[in-house]
Design an enzyme around this catalytic site. Structure first.
Site, mmCIF file in Angstrom:
data_model
loop_
_atom_site.group_PDB
_atom_site.id
_atom_site.type_symbol
_atom_site.label_atom_id
_atom_site.label_comp_id
_atom_site.label_asym_id
_atom_site.label_seq_id
_atom_site.Cartn_x
_atom_site.Cartn_y
_atom_site.Cartn_z
ATOM 1 N N HIS A 23 -33.598 8.114 16.856
ATOM 2 C CA HIS A 23 -33.654 7.123 15.776
ATOM 3 C C HIS A 23 -34.763 7.472 14.780
ATOM 4 C CE1 HIS A 23 -32.134 4.169 19.045
ATOM 5 N NE2 HIS A 23 -31.133 4.387 18.225
ATOM 6 N N LYS A 47 -25.362 -9.435 24.032
ATOM 7 C CA LYS A 47 -25.972 -8.489 24.982
ATOM 8 C C LYS A 47 -27.292 -9.046 25.479
ATOM 9 C CE LYS A 47 -24.457 -4.041 23.068
ATOM 10 N NZ LYS A 47 -24.998 -2.837 22.406
ATOM 11 N N ARG A 96 -24.224 11.690 16.623
ATOM 12 C CA ARG A 96 -24.687 12.647 17.628
ATOM 13 C C ARG A 96 -23.618 13.666 17.973
ATOM 14 N NH1 ARG A 96 -26.624 8.035 21.566
ATOM 15 N NH2 ARG A 96 -24.583 7.432 20.801
ATOM 16 N N SER A 134 -30.421 5.005 23.671
ATOM 17 C CA SER A 134 -31.305 3.975 24.222
ATOM 18 C C SER A 134 -30.892 3.621 25.649
ATOM 19 C CB SER A 134 -31.246 2.708 23.362
ATOM 20 O OG SER A 134 -31.730 2.968 22.077
HETATM 21 O O1 PNS Z 1 -27.433 0.864 17.636
HETATM 22 P P1 PNS Z 1 -26.018 0.371 17.746
HETATM 23 O O2 PNS Z 1 -25.896 -0.628 18.884
HETATM 24 O O3 PNS Z 1 -25.025 1.482 17.838
HETATM 25 O O4 PNS Z 1 -25.719 -0.427 16.365
HETATM 26 C C1 PNS Z 1 -24.485 -1.077 16.162
HETATM 27 C C2 PNS Z 1 -24.550 -2.013 14.952
HETATM 28 C C3 PNS Z 1 -25.714 -2.961 15.046
HETATM 29 C C4 PNS Z 1 -24.686 -1.189 13.700
HETATM 30 C C5 PNS Z 1 -23.195 -2.785 14.932
HETATM 31 O O5 PNS Z 1 -22.943 -3.342 16.182
HETATM 32 C C6 PNS Z 1 -23.168 -3.882 13.886
HETATM 33 O O6 PNS Z 1 -23.103 -3.622 12.713
HETATM 34 N N1 PNS Z 1 -23.249 -5.145 14.370
HETATM 35 C C7 PNS Z 1 -23.335 -6.317 13.518
HETATM 36 C C8 PNS Z 1 -22.008 -7.075 13.490
HETATM 37 C C9 PNS Z 1 -21.065 -6.453 12.493
HETATM 38 O O7 PNS Z 1 -21.346 -6.323 11.315
HETATM 39 N N2 PNS Z 1 -19.888 -6.028 12.984
HETATM 40 C C10 PNS Z 1 -18.871 -5.432 12.146
HETATM 41 C C11 PNS Z 1 -19.051 -3.943 12.038
HETATM 42 S S1 PNS Z 1 -17.592 -3.223 12.641
#
Ligand code: PNS
Length: 169
Positions: A23, A47, A96, A134
């Site tokens: 990150h 979560k 990645r 993570s």
């Molecule tokens: O670090 P991560 O867990 O891969 O991040 C995922 C994240 C936070 C970018 C994604 O889950 C997200 O955008 N969540 C917020 C809810 C949302 O906007 N969902 C629609 C996107 S498909």
């Protein structure tokens, strides 16, 4: 509507539970592409995170203090709403491996459909961190493995302590 601003602002959203060297590498590289980079820490009630959103924000602020144009904030709800509120048009994500691609493409396309003014750019993760996540860090730490090569030094004792408390429960 996205507020027009003269600044080029990027938003790097994620869970960052905890922040890893992968990150940090994306933050450092993308912060050079924008006037301001906002790291958005998702408050995900579904979560059960290892660290609260506030703790994650503080951790990221600590390890990015050498980057003057980086700001860190938590958010809940949709990423597109957070990005719009920040006056940004660009979402930054790290890629990645090919296994990330399907999910990332789906998210980027969903976000673009919901808000056509927003685009997602992908930075390929540095090869040194291509395997890193993570969840891997949490698992290694839980079983008392060495995590210094995965996360910044300031973060190591916080993870250790949190895992110790978790095991006492
Ligand atoms: O670090 P991560 O867990 O891969 O991040 C995922 C994240 C936070 C970018 C994604 O889950 C997200 O955008 N969540 C917020 C809810 C949302 O906007 N969902 C629609 C996107 S498909």
């Amino acid at each position: 509507m996205i507020q027009e601003t003269t600044q080029k602002i990027g938003v790097y959203p994620g869970s960052f539970d905890p922040i890893t060297f992968g990150h940090l590498d994306i933050i450092e590289r993308s912060s050079r592409m924008f006037d301001k980079l906002v790291v958005g820490v998702l408050v995900n009630n579904a979560k059960k995170p290892l660290f609260s959103a506030d703790e994650r924000v503080r951790m990221i602020q600590n390890v990015t203090s050498h980057l003057p144009n980086v700001e860190v904030r938590s958010f809940s709800g949709l990423t597109v709403d957070f990005v719009k509120n920040e006056g940004a048009r660009v979402i930054v994500r790290g890629l990645r491996a090919i296994t990330d691609f399907e999910y990332e493409l789906q998210m980027a396309q969903t976000n673009h459909t919901m808000c056509p003014g927003l685009d997602t750019i992908f930075l390929t993760t540095d090869l040194r961190y291509a395997y890193l996540s993570s969840s891997i860090v949490r698992e290694v730490a839980y079983y008392d493995g060495k995590i210094d090569q995965f996360v910044p030094a300031e973060v190591v004792p916080l993870i250790r302590e949190r895992c110790r408390l978790l095991k006492q429960k």
